[in-house]
Design a protein around this motif. Structure first.
Motif, PDB file in Angstrom:
ATOM      1  N   GLY A  14     -44.028  33.213 -52.773  1.00  0.00           N
ATOM      2  CA  GLY A  14     -45.146  34.144 -52.902  1.00  0.00           C
ATOM      3  C   GLY A  14     -46.395  33.323 -53.154  1.00  0.00           C
ATOM      4  O   GLY A  14     -46.359  32.343 -53.898  1.00  0.00           O
ATOM      5  N   GLN A  15     -47.476  33.703 -52.513  1.00  0.00           N
ATOM      6  CA  GLN A  15     -48.720  32.961 -52.682  1.00  0.00           C
ATOM      7  C   GLN A  15     -49.848  33.929 -52.994  1.00  0.00           C
ATOM      8  O   GLN A  15     -50.012  34.940 -52.294  1.00  0.00           O
ATOM      9  CB  GLN A  15     -49.048  32.184 -51.404  1.00  0.00           C
ATOM     10  N   ILE A  16     -50.631  33.611 -54.031  1.00  0.00           N
ATOM     11  CA  ILE A  16     -51.791  34.433 -54.357  1.00  0.00           C
ATOM     12  C   ILE A  16     -52.845  34.234 -53.278  1.00  0.00           C
ATOM     13  O   ILE A  16     -53.292  33.114 -53.043  1.00  0.00           O
ATOM     14  CB  ILE A  16     -52.355  34.088 -55.754  1.00  0.00           C
ATOM     15  N   ILE A  17     -53.215  35.333 -52.623  1.00  0.00           N
ATOM     16  CA  ILE A  17     -54.224  35.286 -51.565  1.00  0.00           C
ATOM     17  C   ILE A  17     -55.609  35.500 -52.160  1.00  0.00           C
ATOM     18  O   ILE A  17     -56.569  34.833 -51.800  1.00  0.00           O
ATOM     19  CB  ILE A  17     -53.943  36.368 -50.492  1.00  0.00           C
ATOM     20  N   ARG A  18     -55.708  36.472 -53.060  1.00  0.00           N
ATOM     21  CA  ARG A  18     -56.994  36.747 -53.719  1.00  0.00           C
ATOM     22  C   ARG A  18     -56.739  37.520 -54.999  1.00  0.00           C
ATOM     23  O   ARG A  18     -55.659  38.042 -55.224  1.00  0.00           O
ATOM     24  CB  ARG A  18     -57.957  37.491 -52.807  1.00  0.00           C
ATOM     25  N   LYS A  19     -57.793  37.575 -55.806  1.00  0.00           N
ATOM     26  CA  LYS A  19     -57.786  38.374 -57.027  1.00  0.00           C
ATOM     27  C   LYS A  19     -58.924  39.384 -56.908  1.00  0.00           C
ATOM     28  O   LYS A  19     -60.031  39.030 -56.504  1.00  0.00           O
ATOM     29  CB  LYS A  19     -58.026  37.505 -58.264  1.00  0.00           C
ATOM     30  N   PHE A  20     -58.630  40.611 -57.281  1.00  0.00           N
ATOM     31  CA  PHE A  20     -59.643  41.655 -57.370  1.00  0.00           C
ATOM     32  C   PHE A  20     -59.998  41.778 -58.855  1.00  0.00           C
ATOM     33  O   PHE A  20     -59.160  42.186 -59.657  1.00  0.00           O
ATOM     34  CB  PHE A  20     -59.109  42.978 -56.832  1.00  0.00           C
ATOM     35  N   LYS A  21     -61.212  41.393 -59.222  1.00  0.00           N
ATOM     36  CA  LYS A  21     -61.614  41.284 -60.629  1.00  0.00           C
ATOM     37  C   LYS A  21     -62.251  42.570 -61.138  1.00  0.00           C
ATOM     38  O   LYS A  21     -63.129  43.134 -60.505  1.00  0.00           O
ATOM     39  CB  LYS A  21     -62.608  40.126 -60.777  1.00  0.00           C
ATOM     40  N   THR A  22     -61.780  43.019 -62.317  1.00  0.00           N
ATOM     41  CA  THR A  22     -62.412  44.119 -63.045  1.00  0.00           C
ATOM     42  C   THR A  22     -62.960  43.545 -64.352  1.00  0.00           C
ATOM     43  O   THR A  22     -62.774  42.362 -64.637  1.00  0.00           O
ATOM     44  CB  THR A  22     -61.421  45.259 -63.324  1.00  0.00           C
ATOM     45  N   GLU A  23     -63.566  44.387 -65.147  1.00  0.00           N
ATOM     46  CA  GLU A  23     -64.149  43.926 -66.410  1.00  0.00           C
ATOM     47  C   GLU A  23     -63.259  44.223 -67.620  1.00  0.00           C
ATOM     48  O   GLU A  23     -63.709  44.074 -68.749  1.00  0.00           O
ATOM     49  CB  GLU A  23     -65.530  44.556 -66.604  1.00  0.00           C
ATOM     50  N   GLY A  24     -62.015  44.638 -67.367  1.00  0.00           N
ATOM     51  CA  GLY A  24     -61.124  44.930 -68.484  1.00  0.00           C
ATOM     52  C   GLY A  24     -59.672  44.796 -68.066  1.00  0.00           C
ATOM     53  O   GLY A  24     -59.357  44.675 -66.879  1.00  0.00           O
ATOM     54  N   PRO A  25     -58.761  44.808 -69.029  1.00  0.00           N
ATOM     55  CA  PRO A  25     -57.327  44.725 -68.723  1.00  0.00           C
ATOM     56  C   PRO A  25     -56.872  45.885 -67.840  1.00  0.00           C
ATOM     57  O   PRO A  25     -57.444  46.976 -67.882  1.00  0.00           O
ATOM     58  CB  PRO A  25     -56.663  44.812 -70.100  1.00  0.00           C
ATOM     59  N   ILE A  26     -55.832  45.628 -67.058  1.00  0.00           N
ATOM     60  CA  ILE A  26     -55.283  46.648 -66.164  1.00  0.00           C
ATOM     61  C   ILE A  26     -53.871  46.984 -66.605  1.00  0.00           C
ATOM     62  O   ILE A  26     -52.998  46.121 -66.634  1.00  0.00           O
ATOM     63  CB  ILE A  26     -55.287  46.168 -64.707  1.00  0.00           C
TER      64      ILE A  26
END
Length: 185
Positions: free
Chosen positions: A142-154
């Motif tokens: 498995g390879q991380i392609i991208r991260k979708f960033k928010t301003e708080g924990p999910i």
């Protein structure tokens, strides 16, 4: 016809839909907070005892179990062809074959408290570090392609509709990201 649900008494229950009676039980050594998966008469679920279980519904017999490094608090997800199961715990994403063999695991940047989803050969999972991780699935890695960033924990699981990933964050916002390029909508 039954509906299945876990409990903090460490039992997975099968409840008759029509009469509301308990018709089926399977005991573990840990809480069961997650929703199970069912395919071809087998129920798959995780427990706080750090084990992913595969149990034959008809015989109530354990077919296999896979021990992870930490309690499993989230629900597993299938690949589209139902040959792999994905789950997250601690800060690891696991890919397990339908017969209980570890395909791979991948460490990400935060504790996973959201259930993964699978879409177009990618696993999407939210983490306490405020990111939704887009992980490309291959049988051997498995390879991380991208991260979708928010301003708080999910904590909640992401959803995808029409190539848009939706996720709520504990910063009190709901985010929408284009899964093709990562842009916020």
């Amino acid at each position: 016809n039954m509906v299945f649900t876990g409990s903090h008494d460490k039992t997975l229950y099968g409840i008759d839909i029509k009469h509301g009676e308990i018709k089926w039980t399977f005991n573990t050594k840990g809480y069961i907070d997650s929703a199970p998966l069912i395919h071809n008469g087998i129920i798959y679920f995780g427990s706080y005892d750090s084990i992913l279980y595969a149990v034959d519904i008809e015989s109530k017999k354990e077919i296999w179990k896979y021990k992870t490094e930490a309690p499993i608090k989230t629900s597993p997800a299938f690949s589209e062809d139902k040959t792999a199961i994905f789950l997250g715990n601690s800060n690891n994403v696991y890919a397990i074959s339908i017969d209980g063999q570890k395909l791979w695991s991948l460490k990400i940047g935060g504790e996973i408290t959201s259930s993964p989803i699978f879409h177009n050969n990618h696993i999407y999972v939210g983490a306490e570090d405020g990111n939704v991780y887009d992980i490309e699935f291959k049988k051997d890695s498995g390879q991380i392609i991208r991260k979708f960033k928010t301003e708080g924990p999910i904590s909640g699981s992401p959803s995808i509709f029409d190539n848009v990933l939706y996720v709520g964050s504990r910063d009190n916002n709901i985010y929408a990201f284009n899964i093709e390029n990562g842009d916020m909508k």
